[in-house]
Design a protein around this motif. Structure first.
Motif, PDB file in Angstrom:
ATOM      1  N   ASN A 164       0.801  -1.237   0.000  1.00 55.70           N
ATOM      2  CA  ASN A 164       0.000   0.000   0.000  1.00 55.70           C
ATOM      3  C   ASN A 164       0.831   1.283   0.000  1.00 55.70           C
ATOM      4  N   TYR A 165       2.144   1.171  -0.111  1.00 59.61           N
ATOM      5  CA  TYR A 165       2.963   2.392  -0.182  1.00 59.61           C
ATOM      6  C   TYR A 165       3.031   2.863  -1.632  1.00 59.61           C
ATOM      7  N   THR A 166       1.916   3.347  -2.123  1.00 60.10           N
ATOM      8  CA  THR A 166       1.847   3.796  -3.515  1.00 60.10           C
ATOM      9  C   THR A 166       1.629   5.304  -3.565  1.00 60.10           C
TER      10      THR A 166
ATOM     11  N   GLU B  91      -0.876   6.688  -5.009  1.00 62.13           N
ATOM     12  CA  GLU B  91      -2.310   6.905  -4.768  1.00 62.13           C
ATOM     13  C   GLU B  91      -2.593   7.063  -3.281  1.00 62.13           C
ATOM     14  N   ASN B  92      -1.854   6.318  -2.476  1.00 65.00           N
ATOM     15  CA  ASN B  92      -2.116   6.361  -1.034  1.00 65.00           C
ATOM     16  C   ASN B  92      -1.294   7.412  -0.301  1.00 65.00           C
ATOM     17  N   PHE B  93      -0.553   8.193  -1.059  1.00 66.18           N
ATOM     18  CA  PHE B  93       0.292   9.199  -0.412  1.00 66.18           C
ATOM     19  C   PHE B  93      -0.424  10.542  -0.448  1.00 66.18           C
ATOM     20  N   VAL B  94      -0.635  11.132   0.705  1.00 72.07           N
ATOM     21  CA  VAL B  94      -1.355  12.403   0.765  1.00 72.07           C
ATOM     22  C   VAL B  94      -0.360  13.559   0.623  1.00 72.07           C
ATOM     23  N   LYS B  95      -0.641  14.406  -0.363  1.00 66.56           N
ATOM     24  CA  LYS B  95       0.253  15.529  -0.617  1.00 66.56           C
ATOM     25  C   LYS B  95      -0.097  16.702   0.277  1.00 66.56           C
TER      26      LYS B  95
ATOM     27  N   SER C 168       4.167  20.117   3.350  1.00 67.61           N
ATOM     28  CA  SER C 168       5.365  19.565   3.990  1.00 67.61           C
ATOM     29  C   SER C 168       6.105  18.566   3.103  1.00 67.61           C
ATOM     30  N   ASN C 169       5.415  18.027   2.107  1.00 64.02           N
ATOM     31  CA  ASN C 169       6.070  16.993   1.291  1.00 64.02           C
ATOM     32  C   ASN C 169       5.918  17.236  -0.215  1.00 64.02           C
ATOM     33  N   SER C 170       5.436  18.435  -0.594  1.00 62.97           N
ATOM     34  CA  SER C 170       5.095  18.599  -2.014  1.00 62.97           C
ATOM     35  C   SER C 170       6.330  18.560  -2.918  1.00 62.97           C
TER      36      SER C 170
ATOM     37  N   THR D 194      11.943  10.802  11.318  1.00 63.14           N
ATOM     38  CA  THR D 194      11.385   9.456  11.235  1.00 63.14           C
ATOM     39  C   THR D 194       9.856   9.481  11.155  1.00 63.14           C
ATOM     40  N   GLY D 195       9.321   8.523  10.424  1.00 60.71           N
ATOM     41  CA  GLY D 195       7.863   8.381  10.324  1.00 60.71           C
ATOM     42  C   GLY D 195       7.173   9.456   9.505  1.00 60.71           C
ATOM     43  N   LEU D 196       7.915  10.136   8.627  1.00 59.70           N
ATOM     44  CA  LEU D 196       7.284  11.213   7.862  1.00 59.70           C
ATOM     45  C   LEU D 196       6.948  10.800   6.427  1.00 59.70           C
ATOM     46  N   GLY D 197       7.249   9.554   6.067  1.00 62.14           N
ATOM     47  CA  GLY D 197       6.821   9.090   4.748  1.00 62.14           C
ATOM     48  C   GLY D 197       7.931   8.880   3.731  1.00 62.14           C
ATOM     49  N   LYS D 198       9.182   8.831   4.166  1.00 61.15           N
ATOM     50  CA  LYS D 198      10.285   8.656   3.209  1.00 61.15           C
ATOM     51  C   LYS D 198      10.214   7.287   2.536  1.00 61.15           C
ATOM     52  N   THR D 199      10.074   6.248   3.363  1.00 64.58           N
ATOM     53  CA  THR D 199      10.013   4.903   2.789  1.00 64.58           C
ATOM     54  C   THR D 199       8.792   4.761   1.886  1.00 64.58           C
ATOM     55  N   HIS D 200       7.680   5.320   2.337  1.00 58.57           N
ATOM     56  CA  HIS D 200       6.450   5.258   1.547  1.00 58.57           C
ATOM     57  C   HIS D 200       6.685   5.849   0.138  1.00 58.57           C
ATOM     58  N   LEU D 201       7.258   7.028   0.111  1.00 57.79           N
ATOM     59  CA  LEU D 201       7.463   7.704  -1.169  1.00 57.79           C
ATOM     60  C   LEU D 201       8.452   6.935  -2.050  1.00 57.79           C
TER      61      LEU D 201
ATOM     62  N   SER E  47      -7.675   9.612   4.896  1.00 55.38           N
ATOM     63  CA  SER E  47      -7.371   8.618   3.877  1.00 55.38           C
ATOM     64  C   SER E  47      -7.087   7.253   4.510  1.00 55.38           C
ATOM     65  N   LYS E  48      -6.420   7.244   5.667  1.00 54.18           N
ATOM     66  CA  LYS E  48      -6.141   5.949   6.330  1.00 54.18           C
ATOM     67  C   LYS E  48      -7.438   5.333   6.859  1.00 54.18           C
ATOM     68  N   ALA E  49      -8.321   6.159   7.389  1.00 53.00           N
ATOM     69  CA  ALA E  49      -9.586   5.643   7.909  1.00 53.00           C
ATOM     70  C   ALA E  49     -10.405   5.050   6.759  1.00 53.00           C
TER      71      ALA E  49
ATOM     72  N   HIS F 145       4.807  12.517  14.405  1.00 53.22           N
ATOM     73  CA  HIS F 145       4.978  11.962  13.074  1.00 53.22           C
ATOM     74  C   HIS F 145       3.789  11.094  12.673  1.00 53.22           C
ATOM     75  N   VAL F 146       3.765  10.810  11.372  1.00 51.91           N
ATOM     76  CA  VAL F 146       2.604  10.141  10.814  1.00 51.91           C
ATOM     77  C   VAL F 146       2.444   8.735  11.399  1.00 51.91           C
ATOM     78  N   ARG F 147       3.565   8.087  11.667  1.00 56.14           N
ATOM     79  CA  ARG F 147       3.462   6.722  12.161  1.00 56.14           C
ATOM     80  C   ARG F 147       2.746   6.684  13.507  1.00 56.14           C
ATOM     81  N   ALA F 148       3.050   7.668  14.361  1.00 58.01           N
ATOM     82  CA  ALA F 148       2.389   7.730  15.670  1.00 58.01           C
ATOM     83  C   ALA F 148       0.894   7.985  15.496  1.00 58.01           C
ATOM     84  N   MET F 149       0.589   8.791  14.493  1.00 52.49           N
ATOM     85  CA  MET F 149      -0.813   9.102  14.244  1.00 52.49           C
ATOM     86  C   MET F 149      -1.572   7.863  13.764  1.00 52.49           C
ATOM     87  N   GLU F 150      -0.904   7.094  12.904  1.00 54.95           N
ATOM     88  CA  GLU F 150      -1.509   5.855  12.426  1.00 54.95           C
ATOM     89  C   GLU F 150      -1.745   4.885  13.576  1.00 54.95           C
ATOM     90  N   GLY F 151      -0.788   4.833  14.488  1.00 54.32           N
ATOM     91  CA  GLY F 151      -0.924   3.977  15.663  1.00 54.32           C
ATOM     92  C   GLY F 151      -2.148   4.366  16.460  1.00 54.32           C
TER      93      GLY F 151
HETATM   94  P1  ADP Z   1       9.863   7.101   7.257  1.00 61.48           P
HETATM   95  O1  ADP Z   1      10.436   6.160   6.253  1.00 61.48           O
HETATM   96  O2  ADP Z   1      10.048   8.545   6.889  1.00 61.48           O
HETATM   97  O3  ADP Z   1      10.298   6.842   8.654  1.00 61.48           O
HETATM   98  P2  ADP Z   1       7.381   5.839   6.506  1.00 61.48           P
HETATM   99  O4  ADP Z   1       7.459   6.016   5.032  1.00 61.48           O
HETATM  100  O5  ADP Z   1       7.679   4.504   7.051  1.00 61.48           O
HETATM  101  O6  ADP Z   1       8.285   6.927   7.254  1.00 61.48           O
HETATM  102  O7  ADP Z   1       5.945   6.341   6.978  1.00 61.48           O
HETATM  103  C1  ADP Z   1       5.383   6.008   8.228  1.00 61.48           C
HETATM  104  C2  ADP Z   1       3.902   5.760   8.046  1.00 61.48           C
HETATM  105  O8  ADP Z   1       3.242   6.966   7.765  1.00 61.48           O
HETATM  106  C3  ADP Z   1       3.604   4.818   6.903  1.00 61.48           C
HETATM  107  O9  ADP Z   1       2.553   3.963   7.254  1.00 61.48           O
HETATM  108  C4  ADP Z   1       3.165   5.756   5.785  1.00 61.48           C
HETATM  109  O10 ADP Z   1       2.228   5.138   4.912  1.00 61.48           O
HETATM  110  C5  ADP Z   1       2.527   6.882   6.543  1.00 61.48           C
HETATM  111  N1  ADP Z   1       2.648   8.171   5.852  1.00 61.48           N
HETATM  112  C6  ADP Z   1       3.626   9.089   6.003  1.00 61.48           C
HETATM  113  N2  ADP Z   1       3.405  10.158   5.225  1.00 61.48           N
HETATM  114  C7  ADP Z   1       2.272   9.927   4.560  1.00 61.48           C
HETATM  115  C8  ADP Z   1       1.493  10.665   3.596  1.00 61.48           C
HETATM  116  N3  ADP Z   1       1.868  11.875   3.174  1.00 61.48           N
HETATM  117  N4  ADP Z   1       0.356  10.102   3.144  1.00 61.48           N
HETATM  118  C9  ADP Z   1      -0.045   8.902   3.580  1.00 61.48           C
HETATM  119  N5  ADP Z   1       0.632   8.150   4.471  1.00 61.48           N
HETATM  120  C10 ADP Z   1       1.771   8.655   4.962  1.00 61.48           C
END
Ligand code: ADP
Ligand code: MG
Length: 465
Positions: A123-125, A127-131, A134-136, A163-170, A297-299, A321-327
């Motif tokens: 799911n790290y696509t 389409e699933n990445f919210v712009k 902060s990340n544009s 950490t947890g800001l979406g680097k791996t996702h992107l 989008s996650k919900a 960070h986003v990961r904490a929010m997802e948690g």
């Molecule tokens: P990092 O590699 O920067 O530590 P990750 O890519 O692992 O962070 O992202 C942590 C979580 O937050 C993942 O589940 C990811 O899908 C989600 N996430 C982070 N930024 C976004 C975004 N802009 N839109 C949707 N999900 C995001």
């Protein structure tokens, strides 16, 4: 299902289908899709039909939710038993420990001389990445690279941020995109740690030549968490060579790191210099609006309706960070799944997230300095101007806005804020009051102040408190 017996397996599949038919709403069917995979090893045992689950709380909930329906389903198939019983099984992963779904791009064993790649999250696509603001930049660069790997000037693309800001996702989004459009290309996603391990293995097994050849055949190398190579000098040398030969062949390299190339400590300058020759982009902490959009989008992705009020509460309180929010969102979703009869209220959410919120408070207290810098940037003035005694209106407004925000968004006293501004506490008080009065009548200024607040990662509603 882990049921080995073939007939048992197909019986279970029939039950699943039957139960689904018994569920009247889509919401309930969606919930079932999420919950049924948590059940394991169903089997007939005398007068019982026994199903294993991960933990006690699931036993209670599944019994309430599904035992009657499963019993009914069994009866439909002519199987008469006394009771469907859920029990806690051994070695069963719980909801939180469930493995994310992975997509294997290339087999883990090297194929056709192509290096092993680690599985990417399905799911790290894009389409699933919210712009958001902060990340544009990072998003735009990643998209460009995905559309023309090796053909843009963004080579290498270096993405950095906390950490947890979406680097791996992107980064994985680039991988998925390229694999979809160019299935013939060899894509390698690997963390620097694993890359380093492979290198060490190759050294020990006298297999350096093969190692080198494999990595030089990659069309797109996605190297995650490059900060790990810091201090590993011999490896850096090898990596430098791999990197150069990929560049020479116009192959695409993407890297991520928690710091900018120039701040990679223990990394040779010729290497960090090379990292900066393409495109370096930062992912910053998302603003309140972006956090809320990500949560929505996650919900949605888990097909769950969580009231706006609750999502706003999470976005407001979990900022690090986003990961904490997802948690946090997961905890709420799990609660909803297991307590269908209790409406989800703000109060319950507060209770569920108590610990994370406490933790957040210690992580992110804005500093006056951060506020001054953000305000200065917003108005296009210098930090020195904010600190100066110059009283032209173009400087007085930003200065007073920074004072106002420092009073509202930090826990510092007027005296401390005064010290940071090199002014007296009375000046800070006057400045903050002036802005307070002005935003009540000037809607443009109010919007500006709200925008800056959001950029600082905070919720504009805090300004009225
Ligand atoms: P990092 O590699 O920067 O530590 P990750 O890519 O692992 O962070 O992202 C942590 C979580 O937050 C993942 O589940 C990811 O899908 C989600 N996430 C982070 N930024 C976004 C975004 N802009 N839109 C949707 N999900 C995001
Ligand atoms: Mg990462």
């Amino acid at each position: 299902m882990e049921e080995k017996n073939k007939s048992g397996d197909s019986l279970w599949n029939d039950i699943v289908r039957q139960v689904k038919m018994l569920l009247p709403t889509e919401l309930e069917r969606n919930r079932m899709d999420r919950l049924f995979p948590l059940m394991h090893s169903p089997k007939l045992d005398g007068n019982l039909y026994v199903i294993e689950v991960g933990e006690q709380i699931q036993v209670e909930m599944f019994t309430n939710l599904y035992s009657k329906m499963i019993l009914e389903a069994l009866q439909t198939f002519g199987i008469k038993i006394g009771e469907v019983r859920f029990v806690v099984g051994k070695d069963i992963t719980t909801v939180q420990q469930q493995q994310p779904q992975f997509r294997h791009t290339v087999q883990n064993t090297p194929q056709r001389g192509v290096p092993s790649t680690m599985p990417m999250h399905e799911n790290y696509t894009f389409e699933n990445f919210v712009k958001g603001p902060s990340n544009s930049f990072a998003h735009a660069a990643a998209t460009a690279v995905a559309k023309g790997p090796g053909r843009t000037s963004y080579n290498p693309l270096f993405i950095y941020g906390g950490t947890g800001l979406g680097k791996t996702h992107l980064m994985e989004a680039i991988g998925h995109y390229v694999l979809d459009k160019h299935p013939e290309m060899s894509v390698c996603y690997i963390t620097s740690e694993t890359f380093l391990n492979e290198y060490v293995n190759a050294l020990q097994n006298d297999a350096m030549q093969a190692f080198r050849e494999r990595y030089r055949k990659v069309d797109l190398l996605l190297l995650d968490d490059v900060q790990f190579i810091a201090g590993k000098n011999q490896f850096q040398e090898e990596f430098f060579n791999t990197f150069n030969s990929l560049m020479g062949l116009h192959k695409q390299v993407v890297m991520t790191s928690d710091v900018a190339p120039k701040d990679l400590k223990g990394c040779e300058e010729r290497l960090t210099g090379r990292f900066q020759q393409g495109m370096v982009v930062e992912i910053e902490s998302p603003s309140y609006e972006t956090r809320l959009a990500i949560l929505k989008s996650k919900a949605n992705a888990v097909r769950h309706h969580i009231p706006d009020e609750i999502l706003k509460f999470i976005a407001e309180n979990i900022r690090s960070h986003v990961r904490a929010m997802e948690g946090a969102l997961n905890r709420v979703v799990t609660f909803v799944d297991f307590n269908t009869d209790i409406p989800l209220t703000l109060e319950i959410t507060q209770h569920l997230l108590k610990d994370s919120i406490e933790e957040e408070k210690t992580i992110k207290d804005l500093t006056v300095d951060e506020i001054m810098r953000t305000v200065a940037q917003f108005y296009g003035v210098k930090m020195d101007d904010i600190l100066s005694k110059e009283r032209t209106q173009t400087l007085v407004t930003p200065r007073q806005v920074a004072m106002f925000l420092s009073c509202k968004l930090t826990t510092r006293s007027l005296v401390e804020i005064g010290r940071a501004f090199e002014k007296t506490h009375a000046t800070v008080y006057h400045g903050a009051q002036t802005i307070q009065k002005r935003i009540d009548v000037e809607s443009d200024l109010r919007k500006t102040v709200e925008n800056i607040t959001s950029q600082l990662g905070r919720n504009p509603s805090e300004l009225t408190k």
